[in-house]
Enzyme design. Structure first.
Site, PDB file in Angstrom:
ATOM      1  N   LYS A  97       2.792  11.484   3.279  1.00 27.03           N
ATOM      2  CA  LYS A  97       3.703  12.520   3.798  1.00 27.03           C
ATOM      3  C   LYS A  97       5.124  11.994   3.816  1.00 27.03           C
ATOM      4  CE  LYS A  97       4.682  10.422   7.864  1.00 27.03           C
ATOM      5  NZ  LYS A  97       5.980   9.912   8.201  1.00 27.03           N
TER       6      LYS A  97
ATOM      7  N   ASP B  51      -0.217  10.787  13.219  1.00 26.06           N
ATOM      8  CA  ASP B  51      -0.045  11.359  11.878  1.00 26.06           C
ATOM      9  C   ASP B  51      -1.374  11.721  11.210  1.00 26.06           C
ATOM     10  OD1 ASP B  51       2.684  11.077  12.045  1.00 26.06           O
ATOM     11  OD2 ASP B  51       2.759   9.194  10.925  1.00 26.06           O
TER      12      ASP B  51
END
Ligand code: C5P
Length: 320
Positions: free
Chosen positions: A19, A147
């Site tokens: 990401k 995350d």
């Protein structure tokens, strides 16, 4: 819950993306030491692959990018993910061989460790046919790290809390990136601590304090809905960037090199040190990657595009 309807597969491979954060707004840390965030996650086409097989004893091996830097014991988040699933599904005694093929660099601000944990959850869920629903996997994921839930979800999403409270975001089109990897990693904890120090110094010198409650950038969300990278680029932001630059001052040269070669946006990804450069299209991303490689400001360069889906089973894995 074990489903009896399908034969258990011998092995399962899951592909999982890295990401970047299109926005990372960081508030003042609370009593738990964590900083409240508002972030816009964006999954990109730089993938790790995790393969699991039933085994007598749990083990973990790693090949590829930065493999030597990855722990192979139960301190690895992927191992913890397998243990969490064993616990949640009541599978005491189940063990698994975990093989991680890394392309996402370690300690790079790209959430590679979280990605591997998310992939392990999805892979073991399939291997053991535990039948946990996506919502239950997401709950396990948030217990593992801030995350991890996004690595399950993928796409583009707003994260709140520590980043684990996710809302999918409307983002039109595709975004092309050049990524500049640093020579050395950065510790997330150290970057947050440096951010606090820099803010305290600014406050002491009479500057405007940061808001305790971070806020979503509505102009960024509007730009993402337009699908126009030229509108998105100037709105990329990262409150951790000053801290990352203070710990690795050379990153300024990397960001400048990307801007000079026409990047629409240039930003440190997450806690760094990877720098992400938004290009106007795939050809421009290639040009940027070549220019960054030639400028000698980073260890390596990769290209990626987003958004891409989160962790998913690979139906026909290539033999390693
Ligand atoms: O979530 P992760 O385990 O990667 O966080 C590592 C460290 O970064 C935490 O122990 C904490 O010091 C810092 N951190 C923080 N606020 C967050 C996320 C991480 O202070 N929202």
């Amino acid at each position: 819950m074990i489903s009896a309807s399908r034969p258990a597969p011998a092995g399962v491979t899951v592909r999982v993306p890295a990401k970047v954060n299109l926005q990372l707004a960081v508030g003042q840390s609370g009593a738990d030491g964590y900083h409240p965030l508002v972030t816009v996650f964006h999954a990109i086409s730089l993938f790790d692959e995790v393969t699991v097989r039933s085994a007598e004893k749990t083990s973990l091996s790693v090949t590829g990018e930065d493999a030597a830097a990855v722990p192979r014991d139960r301190s690895n988040l992927a191992w913890k993910a397998a243990s969490a699933l064993v616990q949640a599904a009541g599978l005491r005694g189940s063990a698994v061989e975990i093989r991680i093929k890394k392309r996402i660099p370690v300690a790079a601000g790209l959430a590679g460790g979280s990605a591997d944990a998310a992939a392990t959850l999805v892979a073991c869920n399939e291997l053991w046919q535990t039948g946990l629903a996506p919502r239950e996997l997401a709950e396990l994921a948030s217990g593992l790290g801030s995350d991890v839930p996004f690595a399950l979800l993928g796409g583009t999403a707003v994260g709140r809390g520590r980043g684990e409270q996710l809302t999918p975001a409307l983002a039109a089109g595709s975004y092309h990136w050049a990524l500049a990897f640093g020579h050395e990693g950065l510790s997330t904890a150290e970057v947050y601590a440096t951010c606090d120090r820099l803010r305290a110094a600014r406050a002491a010198s009479g500057d405007q304090p940061e808001p305790a409650e971070p806020e979503l950038s509505h102009p960024l969300m509007t730009a993402l809905r337009s699908g126009d990278p030229a509108r998105v680029g100037p709105l990329l932001s990262n409150d951790l960037q000053p801290a990352a630059l203070s710990l690795q001052p050379d990153l300024r040269r990397t960001l400048t090199a990307g801007r000079e070669h026409g990047a629409l946006g240039a930003i440190v990804s997450g806690s760094g040190p990877t720098c992400a450069f938004l290009a106007s299209d795939a050809a421009h991303a290639r040009e940027l990657a070549v220019a960054l490689t030639g400028s000698g400001v980073c260890r390596a360069v990769a290209r990626a595009s987003g958004p891409v889906p989160g962790a998913a089973v690979v139906r026909d894995p290539q033999p390693s």
